[in-house]
Motif scaffolding. Structure first.
Motif, short mmCIF file in Angstrom:
data_model
loop_
_atom_site.label_atom_id
_atom_site.label_comp_id
_atom_site.label_asym_id
_atom_site.label_seq_id
_atom_site.Cartn_x
_atom_site.Cartn_y
_atom_site.Cartn_z
N ARG A 172 9.29 -10.16 -9.60
CA ARG A 172 9.07 -9.63 -8.35
C ARG A 172 10.51 -9.61 -7.44
O ARG A 172 10.71 -9.88 -6.52
CB ARG A 172 8.18 -10.69 -7.50
CG ARG A 172 6.75 -10.74 -8.15
CD ARG A 172 6.24 -9.70 -7.91
NE ARG A 172 4.70 -9.70 -8.33
CZ ARG A 172 4.05 -9.68 -9.51
NH1 ARG A 172 4.71 -9.46 -10.35
NH2 ARG A 172 2.76 -9.83 -9.54
N ARG A 196 3.39 -1.57 -9.27
CA ARG A 196 3.02 -2.23 -10.29
C ARG A 196 2.74 -1.39 -11.48
O ARG A 196 3.13 -1.51 -12.65
CB ARG A 196 2.08 -3.22 -9.96
CG ARG A 196 2.45 -4.24 -9.27
CD ARG A 196 1.14 -5.22 -8.90
NE ARG A 196 1.30 -6.27 -8.12
CZ ARG A 196 0.58 -6.96 -7.47
NH1 ARG A 196 -0.65 -7.04 -7.90
NH2 ARG A 196 1.03 -8.16 -6.86
N ASP A 237 -1.72 2.54 -2.03
CA ASP A 237 -1.17 1.39 -1.73
C ASP A 237 0.23 1.13 -2.54
O ASP A 237 0.30 1.22 -3.81
CB ASP A 237 -2.19 0.41 -2.55
CG ASP A 237 -1.85 -1.21 -1.91
OD1 ASP A 237 -0.72 -1.63 -2.40
OD2 ASP A 237 -2.66 -1.72 -1.53
N GLU A 238 1.09 0.88 -1.73
CA GLU A 238 2.75 1.04 -2.30
C GLU A 238 2.68 -0.15 -3.46
O GLU A 238 3.48 -0.09 -4.24
CB GLU A 238 3.54 0.73 -1.20
CG GLU A 238 3.88 2.15 -0.44
CD GLU A 238 5.37 2.32 -0.11
OE1 GLU A 238 6.29 1.78 -0.77
OE2 GLU A 238 5.50 3.13 0.67
N THR A 239 2.05 -1.36 -3.20
CA THR A 239 2.05 -2.41 -3.77
C THR A 239 1.52 -2.20 -5.21
O THR A 239 2.37 -2.32 -6.70
CB THR A 239 1.51 -3.68 -3.42
OG1 THR A 239 2.26 -4.02 -2.35
CG2 THR A 239 1.68 -4.88 -4.52
N ARG A 240 0.32 -1.53 -5.21
CA ARG A 240 -0.26 -1.10 -6.72
C ARG A 240 0.54 0.08 -7.41
O ARG A 240 0.50 0.28 -8.59
CB ARG A 240 -1.70 -0.87 -6.47
CG ARG A 240 -2.85 -1.85 -5.91
CD ARG A 240 -4.15 -1.22 -5.61
NE ARG A 240 -4.59 -0.36 -6.46
CZ ARG A 240 -5.24 0.72 -6.60
NH1 ARG A 240 -5.14 1.25 -5.28
NH2 ARG A 240 -5.45 1.36 -7.72
N ASP A 291 12.15 -2.89 -7.53
CA ASP A 291 11.16 -1.65 -7.35
C ASP A 291 12.07 -0.52 -6.65
O ASP A 291 11.65 0.47 -7.08
CB ASP A 291 9.91 -2.10 -6.68
CG ASP A 291 9.42 -0.95 -6.53
OD1 ASP A 291 8.78 -0.23 -7.50
OD2 ASP A 291 8.74 -0.51 -5.30
N ARG A 314 11.65 1.44 4.05
CA ARG A 314 10.71 0.42 3.88
C ARG A 314 10.69 -0.29 5.35
O ARG A 314 9.58 -0.77 5.58
CB ARG A 314 10.88 -0.25 2.69
CG ARG A 314 10.53 0.40 1.34
CD ARG A 314 10.69 -0.54 0.08
NE ARG A 314 10.38 0.11 -0.97
CZ ARG A 314 10.15 -0.20 -2.19
NH1 ARG A 314 10.25 -1.74 -2.37
NH2 ARG A 314 9.92 0.35 -3.30
#
Length: 240
Positions: free
Chosen positions: A80, A153, A147-150, A85, A227
């Protein structure tokens, strides 16, 4: 490296470096272009050899960019890492552009040398095309998930899978019988090209590498700001 994971620290550290890196990129690109046009003709390829001063740097830097994308994806997925990213995302578009340029210039060189624009059975060509598809797939996957998090990943997983293709590209000319010539620079017995061709080639490779670094750092900085803007908008929307 982990100290620069903080976005504020990264922005402060890279701010004075940006004009230096961009200036170095411009100087090296100018020098590489001048050397490429003033280099003598090859006794076999003639003026066609000048295509190599774009093709080889574009192909080698394209491979290096995907390695950077894959390593960034690893840190983003496993540790993380705050900027990993952003770094992976920032590398995708330049990497796709470099790889596409390598394929186009390779075709321009292949027509007079091989008599064909494209050879589907050539392992180097096909693995390089697969690399471009990984770049495009990475960007398409990120764009397809709201969804930016999904999205991050899923794209990181794809980025890691694509690393398998890098050694295939590198060693395809050794593992299979292909039309593409074997390595000319990284050889146990030294480079197989003459000094008058080697100098502009190495200068061009350095120029394109520094150019990517300048683009990459700029893109990462832009991604951090993007962001932050999205975060501020989301906060204001909640307050309203």
């Amino acid at each position: 490296m982990f100290g620069l994971a903080n976005p504020d620290r990264f922005l402060r550290f890279t701010h004075p470096l940006m004009p230096v890196v961009w200036t170095l990129a411009v100087v090296l690109l100018a020098a590489g272009t001048w050397l490429a046009f003033t280099a003598p003709e090859d006794f076999r390829q003639g003026d066609t050899v000048r295509i190599m001063f774009v093709h080889v740097p574009a192909a080698s830097v394209g491979l290096g960019i995907y390695l950077a994308l894959g390593v960034s994806s690893f840190f983003a997925l496993v540790f993380r890492h705050p900027l990993a990213d952003a770094a992976a995302r920032a590398a995708a578009l330049p990497g796709a552009a470099f790889t596409a340029l390598a394929l186009v210039t390779g075709s321009l060189w292949g027509k007079p040398m091989w008599g064909a624009w494209w050879v589907w059975g050539d392992a180097r060509l096909m693995s390089e095309l697969v690399l471009l598809l990984f770049y495009i797939g990475y960007m398409a996957l990120r764009a397809s998930i709201d969804d930016e998090t999904r999205a991050a990943r899923a794209a990181a997983v794809l980025g890691l899978v694509g690393l398998v293709n890098l050694p295939i590209i590198k060693f395809s000319v050794d593992w299979w019988n292909t039309l593409h010539q074997p390595a000319s620079l990284l050889r146990a017995d030294g480079p197989s090209v003459t000094a008058d061709i080697l100098a502009p080639l190495l200068t061009s490779m350095a120029a394109w590498a520094v150019f990517f670094l300048a683009v990459w750092l700029t893109a990462i900085r832009t991604e951090i700001i993007r962001r932050r803007v999205l975060s501020i908008r989301a906060r204001r929307a909640q307050e309203a």
